[in-house]
Design a protein around this motif. Sequence first.
Motif, PDB file in Angstrom:
ATOM      1  N   LEU A  69       0.822  -1.207   0.000  1.00 11.94           N
ATOM      2  CA  LEU A  69       0.000   0.000   0.000  1.00 11.94           C
ATOM      3  C   LEU A  69       0.860   1.263   0.000  1.00 11.94           C
ATOM      4  O   LEU A  69       0.540   2.246  -0.671  1.00 11.94           O
ATOM      5  N   ALA A  70       1.953   1.235   0.740  1.00 13.46           N
ATOM      6  CA  ALA A  70       2.867   2.376   0.743  1.00 13.46           C
ATOM      7  C   ALA A  70       3.500   2.560  -0.633  1.00 13.46           C
ATOM      8  O   ALA A  70       3.679   3.697  -1.102  1.00 13.46           O
ATOM      9  N   PHE A 138      -7.503   3.482  -2.392  1.00 15.14           N
ATOM     10  CA  PHE A 138      -7.921   2.209  -1.800  1.00 15.14           C
ATOM     11  C   PHE A 138      -7.220   1.087  -2.539  1.00 15.14           C
ATOM     12  O   PHE A 138      -7.435   0.885  -3.744  1.00 15.14           O
ATOM     13  N   GLY A 139      -6.354   0.358  -1.848  1.00 13.32           N
ATOM     14  CA  GLY A 139      -5.669  -0.772  -2.438  1.00 13.32           C
ATOM     15  C   GLY A 139      -6.383  -2.067  -2.099  1.00 13.32           C
ATOM     16  O   GLY A 139      -6.885  -2.245  -0.987  1.00 13.32           O
ATOM     17  N   TYR A 140      -6.439  -2.978  -3.038  1.00 13.45           N
ATOM     18  CA  TYR A 140      -7.110  -4.264  -2.814  1.00 13.45           C
ATOM     19  C   TYR A 140      -6.467  -5.322  -3.714  1.00 13.45           C
ATOM     20  O   TYR A 140      -5.578  -5.021  -4.520  1.00 13.45           O
ATOM     21  N   THR A 145       2.864 -10.542  -6.080  1.00 12.89           N
ATOM     22  CA  THR A 145       3.487  -9.808  -7.186  1.00 12.89           C
ATOM     23  C   THR A 145       2.534  -8.874  -7.913  1.00 12.89           C
ATOM     24  O   THR A 145       2.937  -8.186  -8.848  1.00 12.89           O
ATOM     25  N   THR A 146       1.271  -8.826  -7.488  1.00  8.13           N
ATOM     26  CA  THR A 146       0.291  -7.962  -8.151  1.00  8.13           C
ATOM     27  C   THR A 146      -0.585  -7.270  -7.115  1.00  8.13           C
ATOM     28  O   THR A 146      -0.665  -7.692  -5.960  1.00  8.13           O
ATOM     29  N   ALA A 147      -1.253  -6.219  -7.551  1.00  8.87           N
ATOM     30  CA  ALA A 147      -2.170  -5.477  -6.679  1.00  8.87           C
ATOM     31  C   ALA A 147      -3.090  -4.634  -7.545  1.00  8.87           C
ATOM     32  O   ALA A 147      -2.883  -4.482  -8.765  1.00  8.87           O
ATOM     33  N   SER A 148      -4.119  -4.072  -6.924  1.00 12.00           N
ATOM     34  CA  SER A 148      -5.058  -3.187  -7.608  1.00 12.00           C
ATOM     35  C   SER A 148      -5.351  -2.001  -6.702  1.00 12.00           C
ATOM     36  O   SER A 148      -5.199  -2.077  -5.485  1.00 12.00           O
ATOM     37  N   SER A 149      -5.788  -0.902  -7.311  1.00 15.04           N
ATOM     38  CA  SER A 149      -6.206   0.248  -6.503  1.00 15.04           C
ATOM     39  C   SER A 149      -7.241   1.066  -7.249  1.00 15.04           C
ATOM     40  O   SER A 149      -7.294   1.062  -8.478  1.00 15.04           O
TER      41      SER A 149
END
Length: 207
Positions: A69-70, A138-140, A145-149
């Motif tokens: 998130l950071a 907002f991160g989810y 190795t992956t993420a969405s926001s």
Amino acid sequence: SPRPASIHLPSIKSLPLSILLKGLATMQFPNALLSPSILFIAILLPWTGAITGNATTSDPLSSSDVITLASITRLLSLFSISLDIKDFAALRDVFATDAVLIGGGAEPIMGIDAIEQFYTTTFQNESLKTEHTSDTVFGYNLRETTASSISYASAVYFGPAVLERGGFFFSNSSVVFRERFNNEYVKNAQGALRISSQQLTILVCVD
């Protein structure tokens, strides 16, 4: 002077966002878009789906989630600052090599070279000053190795007023855009998070 009773805009299909953004860089727009009123831009791209994953209000965050998130917040800040100070090469530290930008025109913009060129063309005019800020992030779907926001941002554009430029788009010397970014992220070979897909939606433009 009295405001017009209504605002007549071209069809969204005939007006890709690239025309609006190019106008911001040149401070010139099609005559059909001239208006001193509040302009609501109905460029609402398809919603990317329900928010799911391990970053919900009911799920505790692991230490790796906090780091991710950071990293997302830092990337969004770097993205904003690179546009404002016109350091477009810094976008290569924001986007993945094969990233896709949706919402910059009628067709997706593919690859970091094309994305850098798009933002350079849009913001390189020295007479256009900008200030981009992200106020909700907002991160989810925080994975290894992956993420969405999903993030919301304000973009303030400063330039010569319409009356000083002989009938261009903006009636004032500044205009505010409210934007939504749906981003997907992936870690590169060095383990650094990069935006792999950016979906831009202009929610409202206030002149």
